[in-house]
Design a protein around this motif. Structure first.
Motif, PDB file in Angstrom:
ATOM      1  N   GLN A  17       0.599  -1.269  -0.034  1.00  0.00           N
ATOM      2  CA  GLN A  17       0.134  -0.039  -0.023  1.00  0.00           C
ATOM      3  C   GLN A  17       0.868   1.292   0.021  1.00  0.00           C
ATOM      4  O   GLN A  17       0.603   2.223  -0.833  1.00  0.00           O
ATOM      5  CB  GLN A  17      -0.977  -0.109   1.148  1.00  0.00           C
ATOM      6  CG  GLN A  17      -1.949   1.076   1.302  1.00  0.00           C
ATOM      7  CD  GLN A  17      -2.896   1.107   2.340  1.00  0.00           C
ATOM      8  OE1 GLN A  17      -2.675   0.251   3.349  1.00  0.00           O
ATOM      9  NE2 GLN A  17      -4.065   1.714   2.356  1.00  0.00           N
ATOM     10  N   GLU A  18       2.065   1.090   0.537  1.00  0.00           N
ATOM     11  CA  GLU A  18       2.892   2.301   0.698  1.00  0.00           C
ATOM     12  C   GLU A  18       3.355   2.578  -0.595  1.00  0.00           C
ATOM     13  O   GLU A  18       3.359   3.748  -1.182  1.00  0.00           O
ATOM     14  CB  GLU A  18       4.086   1.999   1.750  1.00  0.00           C
ATOM     15  CG  GLU A  18       4.612   2.927   2.842  1.00  0.00           C
ATOM     16  CD  GLU A  18       5.710   2.377   3.706  1.00  0.00           C
ATOM     17  OE1 GLU A  18       6.672   2.588   3.349  1.00  0.00           O
ATOM     18  OE2 GLU A  18       5.063   1.754   4.780  1.00  0.00           O
ATOM     19  N   LEU A  19       4.103   1.455  -1.402  1.00  0.00           N
ATOM     20  CA  LEU A  19       4.464   1.576  -2.382  1.00  0.00           C
ATOM     21  C   LEU A  19       3.572   2.010  -3.667  1.00  0.00           C
ATOM     22  O   LEU A  19       3.932   2.733  -4.680  1.00  0.00           O
ATOM     23  CB  LEU A  19       5.275   0.323  -2.773  1.00  0.00           C
ATOM     24  CG  LEU A  19       6.486  -0.234  -1.998  1.00  0.00           C
ATOM     25  CD1 LEU A  19       6.683  -1.637  -2.408  1.00  0.00           C
ATOM     26  CD2 LEU A  19       7.695   0.894  -2.166  1.00  0.00           C
ATOM     27  N   PRO A  29       0.108  -4.875 -11.931  1.00  0.00           N
ATOM     28  CA  PRO A  29      -0.391  -3.730 -10.744  1.00  0.00           C
ATOM     29  C   PRO A  29      -0.618  -4.318  -9.567  1.00  0.00           C
ATOM     30  O   PRO A  29      -0.088  -5.599  -9.163  1.00  0.00           O
ATOM     31  CB  PRO A  29      -2.024  -3.895 -11.588  1.00  0.00           C
ATOM     32  CG  PRO A  29      -2.197  -5.392 -12.217  1.00  0.00           C
ATOM     33  CD  PRO A  29      -0.786  -5.583 -12.693  1.00  0.00           C
ATOM     34  N   PHE A  30      -0.695  -3.406  -8.447  1.00  0.00           N
ATOM     35  CA  PHE A  30      -0.420  -3.784  -6.990  1.00  0.00           C
ATOM     36  C   PHE A  30      -1.499  -4.924  -6.881  1.00  0.00           C
ATOM     37  O   PHE A  30      -1.131  -5.639  -5.828  1.00  0.00           O
ATOM     38  CB  PHE A  30      -0.445  -2.621  -6.192  1.00  0.00           C
ATOM     39  CG  PHE A  30       0.935  -1.872  -6.311  1.00  0.00           C
ATOM     40  CD1 PHE A  30       1.976  -2.584  -5.497  1.00  0.00           C
ATOM     41  CD2 PHE A  30       0.951  -0.712  -6.947  1.00  0.00           C
ATOM     42  CE1 PHE A  30       3.074  -1.812  -5.464  1.00  0.00           C
ATOM     43  CE2 PHE A  30       2.305  -0.090  -6.750  1.00  0.00           C
ATOM     44  CZ  PHE A  30       3.252  -0.597  -5.962  1.00  0.00           C
ATOM     45  N   ALA A  31      -2.544  -4.948  -7.489  1.00  0.00           N
ATOM     46  CA  ALA A  31      -3.650  -5.788  -7.191  1.00  0.00           C
ATOM     47  C   ALA A  31      -3.008  -7.328  -7.502  1.00  0.00           C
ATOM     48  O   ALA A  31      -3.192  -8.129  -6.449  1.00  0.00           O
ATOM     49  CB  ALA A  31      -4.897  -5.759  -7.832  1.00  0.00           C
ATOM     50  N   TRP A  32      -2.479  -7.432  -8.595  1.00  0.00           N
ATOM     51  CA  TRP A  32      -1.524  -8.685  -8.840  1.00  0.00           C
ATOM     52  C   TRP A  32      -0.807  -9.153  -7.628  1.00  0.00           C
ATOM     53  O   TRP A  32      -0.447 -10.363  -7.151  1.00  0.00           O
ATOM     54  CB  TRP A  32      -1.120  -8.809 -10.225  1.00  0.00           C
ATOM     55  CG  TRP A  32      -0.114  -9.878 -10.343  1.00  0.00           C
ATOM     56  CD1 TRP A  32       1.314  -9.885 -10.311  1.00  0.00           C
ATOM     57  CD2 TRP A  32      -0.406 -11.385 -10.483  1.00  0.00           C
ATOM     58  NE1 TRP A  32       1.743 -11.157 -10.416  1.00  0.00           N
ATOM     59  CE2 TRP A  32       0.804 -12.117 -10.396  1.00  0.00           C
ATOM     60  CE3 TRP A  32      -1.794 -11.949 -10.475  1.00  0.00           C
ATOM     61  CZ2 TRP A  32       0.922 -13.500 -10.741  1.00  0.00           C
ATOM     62  CZ3 TRP A  32      -1.812 -13.352 -10.588  1.00  0.00           C
ATOM     63  CH2 TRP A  32      -0.459 -14.284 -10.527  1.00  0.00           C
ATOM     64  N   GLU A  33       0.061  -8.050  -7.178  1.00  0.00           N
ATOM     65  CA  GLU A  33       1.381  -8.458  -6.389  1.00  0.00           C
ATOM     66  C   GLU A  33       0.571  -9.001  -4.948  1.00  0.00           C
ATOM     67  O   GLU A  33       1.064  -9.911  -4.486  1.00  0.00           O
ATOM     68  CB  GLU A  33       2.070  -7.073  -6.168  1.00  0.00           C
ATOM     69  CG  GLU A  33       2.823  -6.537  -7.163  1.00  0.00           C
ATOM     70  CD  GLU A  33       3.748  -7.413  -8.079  1.00  0.00           C
ATOM     71  OE1 GLU A  33       3.858  -8.662  -7.827  1.00  0.00           O
ATOM     72  OE2 GLU A  33       4.304  -6.803  -9.150  1.00  0.00           O
ATOM     73  N   ARG A  34      -0.390  -8.278  -4.449  1.00  0.00           N
ATOM     74  CA  ARG A  34      -1.141  -8.764  -3.429  1.00  0.00           C
ATOM     75  C   ARG A  34      -1.514 -10.216  -3.409  1.00  0.00           C
ATOM     76  O   ARG A  34      -1.233 -11.149  -2.642  1.00  0.00           O
ATOM     77  CB  ARG A  34      -2.341  -7.926  -2.851  1.00  0.00           C
ATOM     78  CG  ARG A  34      -2.020  -6.555  -2.506  1.00  0.00           C
ATOM     79  CD  ARG A  34      -3.141  -5.671  -2.252  1.00  0.00           C
ATOM     80  NE  ARG A  34      -2.757  -4.450  -1.649  1.00  0.00           N
ATOM     81  CZ  ARG A  34      -2.600  -3.556  -2.807  1.00  0.00           C
ATOM     82  NH1 ARG A  34      -2.714  -3.511  -3.849  1.00  0.00           N
ATOM     83  NH2 ARG A  34      -2.295  -2.284  -2.337  1.00  0.00           N
ATOM     84  N   TYR A  71       9.477  -2.807  -5.897  1.00  0.00           N
ATOM     85  CA  TYR A  71      10.318  -1.621  -5.587  1.00  0.00           C
ATOM     86  C   TYR A  71      10.257  -0.945  -7.054  1.00  0.00           C
ATOM     87  O   TYR A  71      10.485   0.184  -7.262  1.00  0.00           O
ATOM     88  CB  TYR A  71      11.471  -1.845  -4.849  1.00  0.00           C
ATOM     89  CG  TYR A  71      10.965  -1.695  -3.447  1.00  0.00           C
ATOM     90  CD1 TYR A  71      11.344  -0.686  -2.741  1.00  0.00           C
ATOM     91  CD2 TYR A  71      10.689  -2.828  -2.816  1.00  0.00           C
ATOM     92  CE1 TYR A  71      10.933  -0.491  -1.343  1.00  0.00           C
ATOM     93  CE2 TYR A  71      10.564  -2.856  -1.437  1.00  0.00           C
ATOM     94  CZ  TYR A  71      10.490  -1.810  -1.048  1.00  0.00           C
ATOM     95  OH  TYR A  71      10.427  -1.546   0.660  1.00  0.00           O
ATOM     96  N   THR A  72      10.846  -1.845  -7.876  1.00  0.00           N
ATOM     97  CA  THR A  72      11.325  -1.384  -9.432  1.00  0.00           C
ATOM     98  C   THR A  72      10.054  -1.256 -10.130  1.00  0.00           C
ATOM     99  O   THR A  72      10.176  -0.370 -11.361  1.00  0.00           O
ATOM    100  CB  THR A  72      12.399  -2.204 -10.147  1.00  0.00           C
ATOM    101  OG1 THR A  72      11.813  -3.495 -10.389  1.00  0.00           O
ATOM    102  CG2 THR A  72      13.439  -2.418  -9.028  1.00  0.00           C
ATOM    103  N   GLY A  73       9.007  -1.922 -10.190  1.00  0.00           N
ATOM    104  CA  GLY A  73       7.957  -2.073 -10.955  1.00  0.00           C
ATOM    105  C   GLY A  73       8.010  -2.812 -12.227  1.00  0.00           C
ATOM    106  O   GLY A  73       7.134  -2.798 -13.185  1.00  0.00           O
ATOM    107  N   ARG A  74       9.344  -3.302 -12.282  1.00  0.00           N
ATOM    108  CA  ARG A  74       9.852  -3.999 -13.583  1.00  0.00           C
ATOM    109  C   ARG A  74       9.848  -5.402 -13.219  1.00  0.00           C
ATOM    110  O   ARG A  74      10.576  -5.851 -12.243  1.00  0.00           O
ATOM    111  CB  ARG A  74      10.843  -3.586 -14.141  1.00  0.00           C
ATOM    112  CG  ARG A  74      10.734  -1.816 -14.545  1.00  0.00           C
ATOM    113  CD  ARG A  74       9.961  -1.713 -15.662  1.00  0.00           C
ATOM    114  NE  ARG A  74       9.506  -0.430 -16.055  1.00  0.00           N
ATOM    115  CZ  ARG A  74       8.253   0.093 -16.300  1.00  0.00           C
ATOM    116  NH1 ARG A  74       7.241  -0.907 -16.305  1.00  0.00           N
ATOM    117  NH2 ARG A  74       7.890   1.184 -16.438  1.00  0.00           N
TER     118      ARG A  74
END
Length: 157
Positions: A17-19, A29-34, A71-74
């Motif tokens: 959430q912070e990132l 997307p962050f949804a996938w990361e979670r 962190y990198t988004g990549r």
């Protein structure tokens, strides 16, 4: 143990959430990361149980394995970029230093699916490939296909 896992996942969700507030361009997307962090941790626990490994350590590394991408988004080189973030994340954990180093090594090497590593590295590699497959990712690289077939056979799937 149940609450330990929940507390761990809460720390991960807070970090994500912070990132996410940084609003960067990302490959995933962050949804996938979670979702991937959570389900991969559960697959890792299952594999650890089957293989006689530490369930909590397996869940920990499986949930953190993509921290470099967070962190990198990549996607490119995300495993190697995970070393410093995972070291920082583990600072608050009261686990043996050797276990921390094992987790860090597994994060760094989880993308090397064509190589055989430590028991923990193998758990995260297998959990990652199986979780991605069950979420609908195409598995086409020969060494990924071989790993997927082997772990599915092991689990009777």
């Amino acid at each position: 143990m149940k609450w330990e896992f929940i507390n761990h996942m809460e720390k991960i969700y807070n970090l994500l959430q912070e990132l996410e507030q940084e609003k960067s361009d990302r490959d995933y997307p962050f949804a996938w990361e979670r979702v991937h962090a959570t389900s991969c941790a559960q697959v890792g626990r299952l594999l650890a149980r089957k293989r006689g490994a530490d369930l909590e350590l397996a869940a920990l590394v499986c949930s953190l394995h993509d921290i470099g991408r967070w962190y990198t988004g990549r996607q490119k080189d995300h495993a190697i970029h995970g070393e410093e973030p995972v070291r920082r994340f583990l600072e608050s954990y009261s686990i043996a230093e050797t276990s921390k180093e094992e987790v860090i090594r597994a994060v760094i090497h989880h993308s090397e699916k064509d190589k055989v590593g430590s028991a923990l590295e193998e758990i995260v590699k297998d959990a990652d490939i199986l979780d991605c497959y069950f979420h609908g990712d195409e598995v086409s690289k020969p060494h990924h296909v071989a790993r997927l077939k082997k772990v599915m056979e092991e689990l009777g799937l």
